[in-house]
Design a protein around this motif. Sequence first.
Motif, PDB file in Angstrom:
ATOM      1  N   ARG A  60     -10.289   8.567  -7.995  1.00 46.18           N
ATOM      2  CA  ARG A  60      -9.979   8.490  -6.700  1.00 46.18           C
ATOM      3  C   ARG A  60      -8.870   7.333  -6.542  1.00 46.18           C
ATOM      4  NH1 ARG A  60     -14.227   9.660  -3.211  1.00 46.18           N
ATOM      5  NH2 ARG A  60     -13.747   7.955  -1.806  1.00 46.18           N
ATOM      6  N   ILE A  61      -7.527   8.098  -5.983  1.00 45.75           N
ATOM      7  CA  ILE A  61      -6.314   7.125  -5.997  1.00 45.75           C
ATOM      8  C   ILE A  61      -5.734   7.091  -4.753  1.00 45.75           C
ATOM      9  CG2 ILE A  61      -3.955   7.509  -6.485  1.00 45.75           C
ATOM     10  CD1 ILE A  61      -4.967   8.943  -9.173  1.00 45.75           C
ATOM     11  N   LEU A  62      -5.441   6.074  -4.110  1.00 46.27           N
ATOM     12  CA  LEU A  62      -4.915   5.801  -2.918  1.00 46.27           C
ATOM     13  C   LEU A  62      -3.209   5.548  -3.142  1.00 46.27           C
ATOM     14  CD1 LEU A  62      -4.845   5.078   0.023  1.00 46.27           C
ATOM     15  CD2 LEU A  62      -5.057   2.535  -0.663  1.00 46.27           C
ATOM     16  N   ILE A  63      -2.443   6.234  -2.327  1.00 47.55           N
ATOM     17  CA  ILE A  63      -1.005   6.342  -2.344  1.00 47.55           C
ATOM     18  C   ILE A  63      -0.670   5.334  -1.265  1.00 47.55           C
ATOM     19  CG2 ILE A  63       1.121   7.617  -2.075  1.00 47.55           C
ATOM     20  CD1 ILE A  63      -0.664  10.086  -3.071  1.00 47.55           C
ATOM     21  N   ILE A  64       0.149   4.381  -1.602  1.00 49.63           N
ATOM     22  CA  ILE A  64       0.849   3.524  -0.501  1.00 49.63           C
ATOM     23  C   ILE A  64       2.002   3.463  -0.680  1.00 49.63           C
ATOM     24  CG2 ILE A  64       0.639   0.944   0.128  1.00 49.63           C
ATOM     25  CD1 ILE A  64      -1.910   0.573  -1.416  1.00 49.63           C
ATOM     26  N   GLU A  65       2.677   4.394   0.373  1.00 49.68           N
ATOM     27  CA  GLU A  65       4.148   4.902   0.426  1.00 49.68           C
ATOM     28  C   GLU A  65       4.511   5.103   1.765  1.00 49.68           C
ATOM     29  OE1 GLU A  65       7.598   5.502  -0.152  1.00 49.68           O
ATOM     30  OE2 GLU A  65       6.581   5.483  -1.910  1.00 49.68           O
ATOM     31  N   ASP A  66       5.475   4.476   2.417  1.00 49.78           N
ATOM     32  CA  ASP A  66       6.086   4.480   3.783  1.00 49.78           C
ATOM     33  C   ASP A  66       6.980   5.856   4.098  1.00 49.78           C
ATOM     34  OD1 ASP A  66       8.000   3.368   2.421  1.00 49.78           O
ATOM     35  OD2 ASP A  66       8.848   2.221   4.286  1.00 49.78           O
ATOM     36  N   VAL A 116      -7.109  12.330  -4.122  1.00 48.09           N
ATOM     37  CA  VAL A 116      -6.149  11.370  -3.396  1.00 48.09           C
ATOM     38  C   VAL A 116      -7.022  11.215  -2.000  1.00 48.09           C
ATOM     39  CG1 VAL A 116      -4.132  10.849  -2.184  1.00 48.09           C
ATOM     40  CG2 VAL A 116      -3.984  12.229  -4.305  1.00 48.09           C
ATOM     41  N   VAL A 117      -7.678   9.870  -1.960  1.00 41.74           N
ATOM     42  CA  VAL A 117      -8.527   9.539  -0.770  1.00 41.74           C
ATOM     43  C   VAL A 117      -7.630   9.045   0.446  1.00 41.74           C
ATOM     44  CG1 VAL A 117     -10.070   8.627  -2.470  1.00 41.74           C
ATOM     45  CG2 VAL A 117      -8.555   7.072  -1.484  1.00 41.74           C
ATOM     46  N   GLY A 118      -6.233   9.260   0.143  1.00 41.55           N
ATOM     47  CA  GLY A 118      -5.620   8.998   1.433  1.00 41.55           C
ATOM     48  C   GLY A 118      -4.401   8.385   1.181  1.00 41.55           C
ATOM     49  N   THR A 119      -3.392   8.200   2.159  1.00 45.00           N
ATOM     50  CA  THR A 119      -2.019   7.517   2.005  1.00 45.00           C
ATOM     51  C   THR A 119      -1.993   6.567   3.137  1.00 45.00           C
ATOM     52  OG1 THR A 119      -1.015   9.331   3.385  1.00 45.00           O
ATOM     53  CG2 THR A 119      -1.052   9.700   1.046  1.00 45.00           C
ATOM     54  N   ALA A 120      -1.083   5.385   2.718  1.00 43.01           N
ATOM     55  CA  ALA A 120      -0.979   4.408   3.733  1.00 43.01           C
ATOM     56  C   ALA A 120       0.422   3.865   3.645  1.00 43.01           C
ATOM     57  CB  ALA A 120      -1.755   3.213   3.441  1.00 43.01           C
ATOM     58  N   ALA A 121       1.007   3.923   4.927  1.00 46.30           N
ATOM     59  CA  ALA A 121       2.458   3.501   5.153  1.00 46.30           C
ATOM     60  C   ALA A 121       2.756   1.948   5.282  1.00 46.30           C
ATOM     61  CB  ALA A 121       3.032   4.085   6.151  1.00 46.30           C
ATOM     62  N   ASP A 122       1.633   1.230   5.401  1.00 45.72           N
ATOM     63  CA  ASP A 122       1.735  -0.216   5.656  1.00 45.72           C
ATOM     64  C   ASP A 122       0.360  -0.900   5.219  1.00 45.72           C
ATOM     65  OD1 ASP A 122      -0.149  -0.442   7.625  1.00 45.72           O
ATOM     66  OD2 ASP A 122       1.243   0.367   8.862  1.00 45.72           O
TER      67      ASP A 122
END
Length: 135
Positions: free
Chosen positions: A4-10, A29-35
């Motif tokens: 389970r991978i989280l991408i933290i990229e704006d 991919v459990v989600g992406t976050a921009a901040d």
Amino acid sequence: MTSRILIIEDEALVAMELRFVLEDLGHEVVGTAADARAARNLVREMEVDLALVDIHLSDGPTGVELGRALAQEDGVTVLYMTANPGMVREGVAGTIGVLSKPADERAVQTAVDYALRRRKGEPVDYAPPELQLFA
């Protein structure tokens, strides 16, 4: 090795491309976050094995501190992915290392595999050449 991978990229296009690569490799991919706030909320809501963290996010250069917190407080394995690897040259406590962007699909695959093997306590006698490991 599904994880389970989280991408933290704006940058939305970078995040989307990374998502496609990881899903093609069989990861969830459990989600992406921009901040930082969005990332912390996702980690509270979901089980995350690995976070790929950019340093410059939509709320500023918050990725370094965010990665440290995710690793030390939440038990997430953290791998930085940034076009500014010099910002973490000295290393960040609790995190694995930094992969310079842009990174090709093979570099992402080998770095993610390396990080996940370390997380599981499996022997790793090599580090991908593109991955700058922290002490």
